[in-house]
Design an enzyme around this catalytic site. Structure first.
Site, short mmCIF file in Angstrom:
data_model
loop_
_atom_site.label_atom_id
_atom_site.label_comp_id
_atom_site.label_asym_id
_atom_site.label_seq_id
_atom_site.Cartn_x
_atom_site.Cartn_y
_atom_site.Cartn_z
N LEU D 229 -39.37 -72.35 -19.31
CA LEU D 229 -38.73 -71.30 -18.56
C LEU D 229 -39.61 -70.00 -18.68
O LEU D 229 -40.08 -69.47 -19.63
CB LEU D 229 -37.33 -70.65 -18.92
N ASP D 230 -39.92 -69.41 -17.55
CA ASP D 230 -40.78 -68.23 -17.33
C ASP D 230 -42.26 -68.18 -18.00
O ASP D 230 -42.66 -67.27 -18.06
CB ASP D 230 -39.73 -66.95 -18.01
#
Lengths: 287, 287, 287, 287
Positions: D229-230
């Site tokens: 994520l990210d």
């Protein structure tokens, strides 16, 4: 903003004691200053101030405060506007065939980003040219115009402005030049988006001119409309980088993005009483 | 860049097979292409290409490669330049009293950011006007100029350009307008920094003009010098945001920052053979 | 700015009447407010104000005005600074081997852009590492440091700060971390340039980290030094666009440009009393 | 772009002769190269190239050209994509309650700025949450999701992707985290807009984090979705200046403008085959 919050914008020749007079007046009226910005134009000797204040409990009434300011204004030859922060300005949108600015402003209005009432959408072309934009239930007026009927068409616009109590007219890529007469009537309350970085490329097809000249940045300019086309007081400008690979069509596409954000910022500044006219220029009390 | 790395920049009318011809020529000469960029101006039908390549072991000699390209150039009516990536261009700096661009370029040269030889610093004012800048051991020439002596002064500049084998003349805030004759002699190898965002404010005191007009952004423009003042092909531009609080002096101060970074970028592009003239415009093969 | 111009910066818990009290005090003391900006942090209830005013003819003396403000400050629990606008702050520059920020600040000082006195230049490396920068007659101190001698070296710095009456210490790419003790002593008057867009890449070699992560923009941050490394109140930040073609060395080069302009802006804000600490953040009253 | 225009994007270990081989192949197939850009990642030894070419009259067929490239690809261990420039990619939009990115992408699609087919709009909330956006006749799917039903909901999304032959999934402020499984299935063809300048503020409420930290610029990041994520490969980023006056709500408002333009640029790059994955980073062949 609570209903007790008010915005005072004033302008007068500079002299000692103005800030003191205004702030003391508000303090004695039972108000608390939330934000104050001022500007002293040392070239012209003109003073500008914007004050946001809250009427505290037991404060004087709005009418009483207005009367006090009126009294001060007479004494120091001051012009001012005073209104509730939460009051919505009434906006009319003029548009031709390009609707990217219109679509953008309406979206911002729908999600509550721009606090305003839309009184009417007026176009010199039929509604079918705005097919990409959701006008919803907003009143739409098709006011066609030719060289011969320009005077009558502008009269219809002006009548509509009056009937709808419109505070601000936005030329959202309205490809007609307003007459001197209508420009004068709407002085200080008509914003245009010029699809160019003024004063770089005036006149028609500015992006094509920019391509021809080989500039490396293009921009857009939001300004108040005056009788002197492309010369009105500038409110906001922005630019974007381009390269030799960009065709005139690419410039038009990139220009759309600049135009809509420049116009939206200018409208927002105006709606929040952050713009004050200073002869041929503007003072912007930014947030 | 190793000494075996070379830069080829070419331009010719577009036709099928150019990329293939160039890349095959280099492959057969024992070279490996490190970077290639091209641009096809569909408006004019002119094709532009920049190729950086390494001569591998057992590659043909530089002279042989040059001869092959020469032969191709004759066949397809192509103009080109070919040089070692590590070869340093020879630069002459012309300046008047404002030395922020001069100081900035010299600093970048000293720390190795700009790969060049400085052949001379020439000013129409005495060295004492450059007191804030460390000229070190660089040859400085004071060539005063008046309306009457302009022709002679330019002749001295041109003689110095020739004697020093100068490749590029940089007008680093040189407040004299070059004559048509000298402009023509230096065509494509003389860069000026115009202290304004062209074509917004031409002529003198552009920051004061910008202040007068009330614009919200100011900028600077680096361009090749042509006989048509302020109209030469643009290499680089940049802007900065200003407000109603900025005095003309503030604009001049902010302008200095924009000018020096715009000029430095333009010089860097030129030194690395990234700029190609395309009639009144430029093609910039950015890194 | 005339010698009669003064700057008052104050902070106190918000309550009605502050603006009125300050402006009336100045009016009654025979002063004319030239510029006033304020900010009300509604999250913390703290009020901030910066006032520039002129002492008119027949005004009270500086000492009398200071006494009046002191008296007000006691009443409303207000902290403030008051000084002549033209008074020059005394600055010490700490540097290691990279001198682009040092060279830039000295140039701006020499041409009168930054109004300050330079008390000393201190480096943990010898003067020979600053060969690209003209130090002129400025006092230079070589204070070498090792892990073992850090305490003694910082004691020498602190002694020099005191002896030279230094108001502001600038870490112009000083590659040593100040101890908690020295950070505390210099609280609110020591500015660092962090060669990264905080909080993106803390720690060492941030440009290499940025390259590794493949970001499309890099930046720099100027902040006050606190014991919590890289976490001090931010004064100014800026960014520049990069591409996949940029090597870590290119990022370092582009970073130099961002660092020097971000640091110069932050220093300028501080010198003009435009920065006020608001716990872990800053209020910047921009010009 | 004519129907005879094609885009070839390839990647392989760098070795001499690749450019020559590709350009000769196209020349011999009767094609004219309109645009070619390449990048040699010297850190990893990987070579990337994007070629736009026109099939001239009497050129080989698309199938024959594809076969020739396939044959070359086998020889030099090259991956590639080849498609008609005018072919429209099929796009699915996932959204939650904030619809500014959705509204913006749909507007750009309607006026022909983004050349794509919209296969479906999917939300974890009901259509009534998108009241400010004109969905027109586009198929809308409400796929609610809870912690318990996440796997089933993602299976429905994946099934819809397959049934609609969707080429690209856009998370236009879709406030759900895709599972590792779905991320892997959509690898390289799922773009997310992260409402923050990565890696500055990861996690939830990044604008509030930015306000808390007192940064002077906020931004947004468009990236490919990965299981981390990210941390997916970044395609595009941009920032805007903020001040101490901006509340968290102001940051959210300004953020909307950045998010929609960053996402639109990233989508445009992807639609035009300008983005190539380079491990954890991207190569962007900008126009």
């Amino acid at each position: 903003m609570s209903d007790r919050s008010m915005v005072l914008v004033l302008s007068c020749p500079d002299r000692p004691g103005i800030v003191s007079a205004v702030s003391s007046l508000l303090f004695e009226a039972g108000c608390n200053i939330l934000d104050a910005q001022q500007f002293d134009d040392t070239e012209t000797g003109q003073f500008f101030m914007r004050v946001v204040f809250d009427r505290l409990e037991h404060a004087k009434s709005e009418a009483e405060i207005a009367a006090s300011i009126e009294e001060l204004a007479t004494r120091v030859v001051m012009t001012f506007t005073l209104r509730q922060s939460s009051a919505k300005k009434r906006i009319m949108l003029l548009v031709s065939k390009f609707d990217h600015c219109l679509a953008d402003l309406l979206y911002r209005w729908r999600i509550g980003e721009l606090t305003m009432e839309v009184t009417a959408i007026v176009s010199n072309h039929g509604r079918e040219h705005l097919a990409s934009t959701d006008l919803g239930e907003l009143p739409f007026y098709h006011f066609p115009v030719t060289r011969q009927t320009k005077m009558e068409q502008e009269a219809r616009i002006w009548q509509l402005v009056q009937e709808t109590n419109t505070d601000l007219v936005i030329l959202a890529r309205y490809m007609q030049i307003l007459s001197d007469g209508l420009s004068a009537k709407l002085s200080g309350r008509c914003i245009n988006i010029h699809h160019s970085f003024l004063p770089g490329f005036k006149g028609s097809k500015p992006y094509h001119q920019a391509h021809e000249r080989g500039v490396k940045l293009i921009g857009a300019t939001a300004h108040y409309v005056t009788s002197d086309l492309d010369e009105g007081p500038i409110i906001e400008q922005d630019v974007e980088r381009i390269s030799h690979r960009d065709t005139p069509d690419d410039l038009v596409r990139k220009g759309r993005d600049i135009e809509r954000r420049v116009l939206a910022r200018a409208v927002r500044h105006h709606l929040e009483d952050r713009v004050v006219l200073n002869r041929k220029k503007t003072v912007i009390f930014t947030g």
